[in-house]
Design a protein around this motif. Structure first.
Motif, PDB file in Angstrom:
ATOM      1  N   LEU A 130       7.931   4.454   8.975  1.00 51.36           N
ATOM      2  CA  LEU A 130       7.664   3.196   8.083  1.00 51.36           C
ATOM      3  C   LEU A 130       8.004   1.757   8.648  1.00 51.36           C
ATOM      4  O   LEU A 130       7.486   0.623   8.323  1.00 51.36           O
ATOM      5  CB  LEU A 130       8.682   3.457   6.926  1.00 51.36           C
ATOM      6  N   ASP A 131       9.125   1.791   9.488  1.00 52.70           N
ATOM      7  CA  ASP A 131       9.497   0.649  10.188  1.00 52.70           C
ATOM      8  C   ASP A 131       8.181   0.086  11.178  1.00 52.70           C
ATOM      9  O   ASP A 131       7.934  -1.122  11.159  1.00 52.70           O
ATOM     10  CB  ASP A 131      10.792   0.766  11.058  1.00 52.70           C
ATOM     11  N   PRO A 161      -6.270   9.787   7.420  1.00 48.19           N
ATOM     12  CA  PRO A 161      -5.181  10.802   8.228  1.00 48.19           C
ATOM     13  C   PRO A 161      -4.589  10.315   9.391  1.00 48.19           C
ATOM     14  O   PRO A 161      -5.352   9.811  10.110  1.00 48.19           O
ATOM     15  CB  PRO A 161      -5.999  11.926   8.128  1.00 48.19           C
ATOM     16  N   MET A 162      -3.319  10.162   9.690  1.00 54.45           N
ATOM     17  CA  MET A 162      -2.804   9.959  11.080  1.00 54.45           C
ATOM     18  C   MET A 162      -2.050  11.198  11.419  1.00 54.45           C
ATOM     19  O   MET A 162      -1.174  11.868  10.587  1.00 54.45           O
ATOM     20  CB  MET A 162      -1.868   8.799  10.944  1.00 54.45           C
ATOM     21  N   LYS A 163      -2.279  11.612  12.575  1.00 57.15           N
ATOM     22  CA  LYS A 163      -1.598  12.718  13.034  1.00 57.15           C
ATOM     23  C   LYS A 163      -0.483  12.114  14.234  1.00 57.15           C
ATOM     24  O   LYS A 163      -0.934  11.314  15.011  1.00 57.15           O
ATOM     25  CB  LYS A 163      -2.672  13.592  13.881  1.00 57.15           C
ATOM     26  N   VAL A 164       0.662  12.809  13.853  1.00 61.08           N
ATOM     27  CA  VAL A 164       1.696  12.739  15.055  1.00 61.08           C
ATOM     28  C   VAL A 164       1.748  13.730  16.039  1.00 61.08           C
ATOM     29  O   VAL A 164       1.519  14.903  15.498  1.00 61.08           O
ATOM     30  CB  VAL A 164       3.350  12.461  14.087  1.00 61.08           C
ATOM     31  N   ASN A 165       1.898  13.516  17.298  1.00 66.87           N
ATOM     32  CA  ASN A 165       1.812  14.681  18.242  1.00 66.87           C
ATOM     33  C   ASN A 165       3.287  15.596  18.205  1.00 66.87           C
ATOM     34  O   ASN A 165       3.247  16.604  18.771  1.00 66.87           O
ATOM     35  CB  ASN A 165       1.681  13.926  19.544  1.00 66.87           C
ATOM     36  N   MET A 171       0.889  -1.332   0.001  1.00 65.16           N
ATOM     37  CA  MET A 171       0.052   0.065  -0.103  1.00 65.16           C
ATOM     38  C   MET A 171       0.942   1.223   0.056  1.00 65.16           C
ATOM     39  O   MET A 171       2.057   1.287   0.308  1.00 65.16           O
ATOM     40  CB  MET A 171      -0.934   0.049   1.046  1.00 65.16           C
ATOM     41  N   LYS A 172       0.489   2.274  -0.640  1.00 65.43           N
ATOM     42  CA  LYS A 172       1.194   3.619  -0.472  1.00 65.43           C
ATOM     43  C   LYS A 172       0.603   4.407   0.717  1.00 65.43           C
ATOM     44  O   LYS A 172      -0.462   4.488   1.230  1.00 65.43           O
ATOM     45  CB  LYS A 172       0.831   4.479  -1.717  1.00 65.43           C
ATOM     46  N   VAL A 173       1.715   5.020   1.307  1.00 64.86           N
ATOM     47  CA  VAL A 173       1.631   5.937   2.302  1.00 64.86           C
ATOM     48  C   VAL A 173       2.156   7.279   1.961  1.00 64.86           C
ATOM     49  O   VAL A 173       3.337   7.186   1.600  1.00 64.86           O
ATOM     50  CB  VAL A 173       2.297   5.220   3.634  1.00 64.86           C
ATOM     51  N   GLY A 174       1.413   8.306   2.296  1.00 61.90           N
ATOM     52  CA  GLY A 174       2.033   9.767   2.188  1.00 61.90           C
ATOM     53  C   GLY A 174       2.389  10.263   3.346  1.00 61.90           C
ATOM     54  O   GLY A 174       1.761  10.135   4.794  1.00 61.90           O
ATOM     55  N   PHE A 175       3.452  11.270   3.265  1.00 59.25           N
ATOM     56  CA  PHE A 175       3.977  11.907   4.776  1.00 59.25           C
ATOM     57  C   PHE A 175       4.204  13.476   4.296  1.00 59.25           C
ATOM     58  O   PHE A 175       4.669  13.969   3.598  1.00 59.25           O
ATOM     59  CB  PHE A 175       5.340  11.369   5.090  1.00 59.25           C
ATOM     60  N   ALA A 176       3.362  14.287   5.249  1.00 60.03           N
ATOM     61  CA  ALA A 176       3.499  15.853   4.919  1.00 60.03           C
ATOM     62  C   ALA A 176       4.718  16.132   5.694  1.00 60.03           C
ATOM     63  O   ALA A 176       4.982  15.819   6.954  1.00 60.03           O
ATOM     64  CB  ALA A 176       2.376  16.288   5.756  1.00 60.03           C
ATOM     65  N   THR A 177       5.721  16.794   5.028  1.00 59.70           N
ATOM     66  CA  THR A 177       6.933  17.041   5.515  1.00 59.70           C
ATOM     67  C   THR A 177       7.568  18.271   4.856  1.00 59.70           C
ATOM     68  O   THR A 177       7.388  18.479   3.811  1.00 59.70           O
ATOM     69  CB  THR A 177       7.898  15.954   5.257  1.00 59.70           C
ATOM     70  N   GLN A 178       8.561  19.241   5.521  1.00 67.33           N
ATOM     71  CA  GLN A 178       9.350  20.145   5.212  1.00 67.33           C
ATOM     72  C   GLN A 178      10.471  19.695   4.766  1.00 67.33           C
ATOM     73  O   GLN A 178      11.095  20.327   3.869  1.00 67.33           O
ATOM     74  CB  GLN A 178       9.184  21.192   6.152  1.00 67.33           C
ATOM     75  N   ASP A 179      11.088  18.693   5.287  1.00 66.29           N
ATOM     76  CA  ASP A 179      12.484  18.316   4.939  1.00 66.29           C
ATOM     77  C   ASP A 179      12.587  16.962   4.437  1.00 66.29           C
ATOM     78  O   ASP A 179      13.956  16.709   4.218  1.00 66.29           O
ATOM     79  CB  ASP A 179      13.299  18.417   6.387  1.00 66.29           C
ATOM     80  N   LEU A 180      11.606  16.333   3.975  1.00 60.92           N
ATOM     81  CA  LEU A 180      11.536  15.135   3.461  1.00 60.92           C
ATOM     82  C   LEU A 180      12.097  14.047   4.289  1.00 60.92           C
ATOM     83  O   LEU A 180      12.420  12.730   3.954  1.00 60.92           O
ATOM     84  CB  LEU A 180      12.601  15.058   2.074  1.00 60.92           C
ATOM     85  N   LYS A 181      12.454  14.318   5.694  1.00 59.13           N
ATOM     86  CA  LYS A 181      12.989  13.096   6.547  1.00 59.13           C
ATOM     87  C   LYS A 181      12.143  12.983   7.845  1.00 59.13           C
ATOM     88  O   LYS A 181      12.134  12.061   8.328  1.00 59.13           O
ATOM     89  CB  LYS A 181      14.343  13.823   7.282  1.00 59.13           C
ATOM     90  N   ARG A 182      11.244  14.177   7.988  1.00 57.87           N
ATOM     91  CA  ARG A 182      10.494  13.833   8.962  1.00 57.87           C
ATOM     92  C   ARG A 182       8.769  14.325   8.946  1.00 57.87           C
ATOM     93  O   ARG A 182       8.756  15.147   8.010  1.00 57.87           O
ATOM     94  CB  ARG A 182      10.916  14.757  10.377  1.00 57.87           C
ATOM     95  N   VAL A 183       8.036  13.789   9.402  1.00 57.16           N
ATOM     96  CA  VAL A 183       6.885  14.131   9.566  1.00 57.16           C
ATOM     97  C   VAL A 183       6.621  15.548  10.240  1.00 57.16           C
ATOM     98  O   VAL A 183       6.698  15.437  11.568  1.00 57.16           O
ATOM     99  CB  VAL A 183       5.588  13.233  10.048  1.00 57.16           C
ATOM    100  N   ASP A 184       6.683  16.695   9.832  1.00 54.97           N
ATOM    101  CA  ASP A 184       6.759  17.807  10.721  1.00 54.97           C
ATOM    102  C   ASP A 184       5.831  19.017  10.072  1.00 54.97           C
ATOM    103  O   ASP A 184       6.217  20.029  10.262  1.00 54.97           O
ATOM    104  CB  ASP A 184       8.086  18.379  10.624  1.00 54.97           C
ATOM    105  N   ILE A 213      -2.869   5.771   3.379  1.00 54.71           N
ATOM    106  CA  ILE A 213      -2.466   6.523   4.874  1.00 54.71           C
ATOM    107  C   ILE A 213      -1.785   7.805   4.602  1.00 54.71           C
ATOM    108  O   ILE A 213      -0.885   7.749   3.497  1.00 54.71           O
ATOM    109  CB  ILE A 213      -1.876   5.690   5.828  1.00 54.71           C
ATOM    110  N   LEU A 214      -2.181   8.858   5.191  1.00 52.56           N
ATOM    111  CA  LEU A 214      -1.431  10.010   5.252  1.00 52.56           C
ATOM    112  C   LEU A 214      -1.093  10.707   6.419  1.00 52.56           C
ATOM    113  O   LEU A 214      -1.999  10.751   7.158  1.00 52.56           O
ATOM    114  CB  LEU A 214      -2.295  11.224   4.519  1.00 52.56           C
ATOM    115  N   TYR A 215       0.241  10.501   6.750  1.00 53.46           N
ATOM    116  CA  TYR A 215       0.879  11.038   8.195  1.00 53.46           C
ATOM    117  C   TYR A 215       0.975  12.505   7.914  1.00 53.46           C
ATOM    118  O   TYR A 215       1.607  13.337   7.020  1.00 53.46           O
ATOM    119  CB  TYR A 215       2.018  10.415   8.500  1.00 53.46           C
ATOM    120  N   VAL A 216       0.522  13.268   9.030  1.00 51.13           N
ATOM    121  CA  VAL A 216       0.491  14.733   9.259  1.00 51.13           C
ATOM    122  C   VAL A 216       0.972  15.325  10.618  1.00 51.13           C
ATOM    123  O   VAL A 216       0.547  14.449  11.606  1.00 51.13           O
ATOM    124  CB  VAL A 216      -0.603  15.556   8.674  1.00 51.13           C
ATOM    125  N   ALA A 217       1.709  16.607  10.701  1.00 46.50           N
ATOM    126  CA  ALA A 217       1.586  16.974  11.960  1.00 46.50           C
ATOM    127  C   ALA A 217       0.473  17.691  12.505  1.00 46.50           C
ATOM    128  O   ALA A 217      -0.001  17.539  13.748  1.00 46.50           O
ATOM    129  CB  ALA A 217       2.741  18.070  11.972  1.00 46.50           C
TER     130      ALA A 217
END
Length: 133
Positions: free
Chosen positions: A100-101, A87-91, A1-14, A66-70
């Motif tokens: 991913l792991d 949508p999945m929100k990280v605190n 499955m494909k998962v998206g991540f909202a990111t400013q630096d391509l390393k973290r969901v931030d 799934i979409l991970y967002v801050a």
């Protein structure tokens, strides 16, 4: 499955979904994960009430389950859910590699019902019935 991540630096969901400079998309299976594509967005991303800025992002994640967002606003969340994306929100900012792991480990085991449902996104539903003897 494909998962998206909202990111400013391509390393973290931030990033807030509407304000994200990038959306990184990965393919995730129980056996591993691989980078698919990074979508880059420019312009005034922080302009509240500008719903037009969301459409390119919605197009970018259309194949994601799934979409991970801050953070995500109500309108954005409604539009994401309307595309059958969870949508999945990280605190706090979290490393994409760590998420991913964790997701891969969950897929190896017994995923919760909501995840089993989103895993089937874009796949034909199959029903198996026992044959009467």
């Amino acid at each position: 499955m494909k998962v998206g991540f909202a990111t400013q630096d391509l390393k973290r969901v931030d990033a807030h979904f509407g304000w994200a400079k990038n959306i990184a998309v990965y393919e995730v299976t129980p056996e591993g994960h691989s980078f698919v594509e990074a979508f880059v967005f420019a312009g005034d991303l922080q302009e509240d009430g500008n719903e037009d800025k969301l459409q390119p992002k919605l197009d970018a994640i259309k194949d994601c389950a799934i979409l991970y967002v801050a953070a995500i606003g109500g309108s954005g969340a409604a539009r994401v859910v309307a595309q059958n994306i969870h949508p999945m929100k990280v605190n706090q900012p979290e490393e994409i590699s760590g998420l991913l792991d964790k997701l891969q480990d969950v897929l190896k085991g017994s995923p919760p019902p909501w995840l089993r449902k989103v895993m089937g996104k874009g796949q034909e539903r199959k029903f198996e019935f026992e044959e009467e003897v």
